[in-house]
Design an enzyme around this catalytic site. Sequence first.
Site, PDB file in Angstrom:
ATOM      1  N   THR A 146      -0.583  -7.038  -0.347  1.00  0.00           N
ATOM      2  CA  THR A 146      -0.574  -6.079  -0.304  1.00  0.00           C
ATOM      3  C   THR A 146       0.568  -5.637  -1.063  1.00  0.00           C
ATOM      4  OG1 THR A 146       0.618  -3.790   0.903  1.00  0.00           O
ATOM      5  CG2 THR A 146       0.872  -6.161   1.362  1.00  0.00           C
ATOM      6  N   SER A 147       1.132  -4.442  -1.565  1.00  0.00           N
ATOM      7  CA  SER A 147       1.631  -4.421  -3.098  1.00  0.00           C
ATOM      8  C   SER A 147       3.060  -4.011  -2.034  1.00  0.00           C
ATOM      9  CB  SER A 147       1.055  -3.443  -4.165  1.00  0.00           C
ATOM     10  OG  SER A 147       1.833  -1.617  -3.349  1.00  0.00           O
ATOM     11  N   THR A 148       4.206  -4.243  -3.354  1.00  0.00           N
ATOM     12  CA  THR A 148       5.187  -3.722  -2.714  1.00  0.00           C
ATOM     13  C   THR A 148       5.428  -1.836  -2.654  1.00  0.00           C
ATOM     14  OG1 THR A 148       6.006  -3.555  -5.268  1.00  0.00           O
ATOM     15  CG2 THR A 148       6.796  -5.542  -3.700  1.00  0.00           C
TER      16      THR A 148
END
Length: 211
Positions: free
Chosen positions: A18-20
Amino acid sequence: MNHHSAAPTGQLVGYARTSTTDQKAGLERQLRDLRGVGCHKVFSEEVSSVDKVNRVELERALEYVRTGDTFIVTKLDRLARSVADLVKITARLEEKGVGLRVLAMNLDTTTPHGKLMVNLLGSIAQFERELMLERQREGIAKAKADGRYKGRKPVAEDKAEEVVRLRYAGKTVEEIVAETGVGRTTVFKILKESGTTEARSLIVASSRGEA
């Protein structure tokens, strides 16, 4: 005959990213889907797809898998940053005898259809690279035609003015070499090409060991 002597089918190993900027639910959904298809070992991390930082957990997962395992991700963009990146990862898995499954695409490299898809993606990556190189060559050719392309200056050429200036400031050849990092022979060459009487006398003096 012992029917248990056949090689094991291997583990199902999952990877979730997952990205930030993603919601935590996004990662939980990936983990749920991966466990839903039977992954007993799952690696996960939070790192943006555009960041150049290393994906530590992805690297750990790729190191962990063994021959006969299947590496599973929910979507292609969770795994690769580009087509070229995907080709690199699949080649690495193939080298280890590990299959790749992408749930959203129904892609499985252990099947003939899946292998064909990956080969097609590899061709696209090569095509993109060749187009990029061609555009680069055309850009350079146009810049040269317009008189705008200078290319990269050799380091010594960049420092030629400094070499002459330091000599006129009374520096010895050794001091100029130490200060500019330009080789002794190149220093003489620069001074000779500067065409000054001072430079010529320096070369004569140097040959006598006086410079």
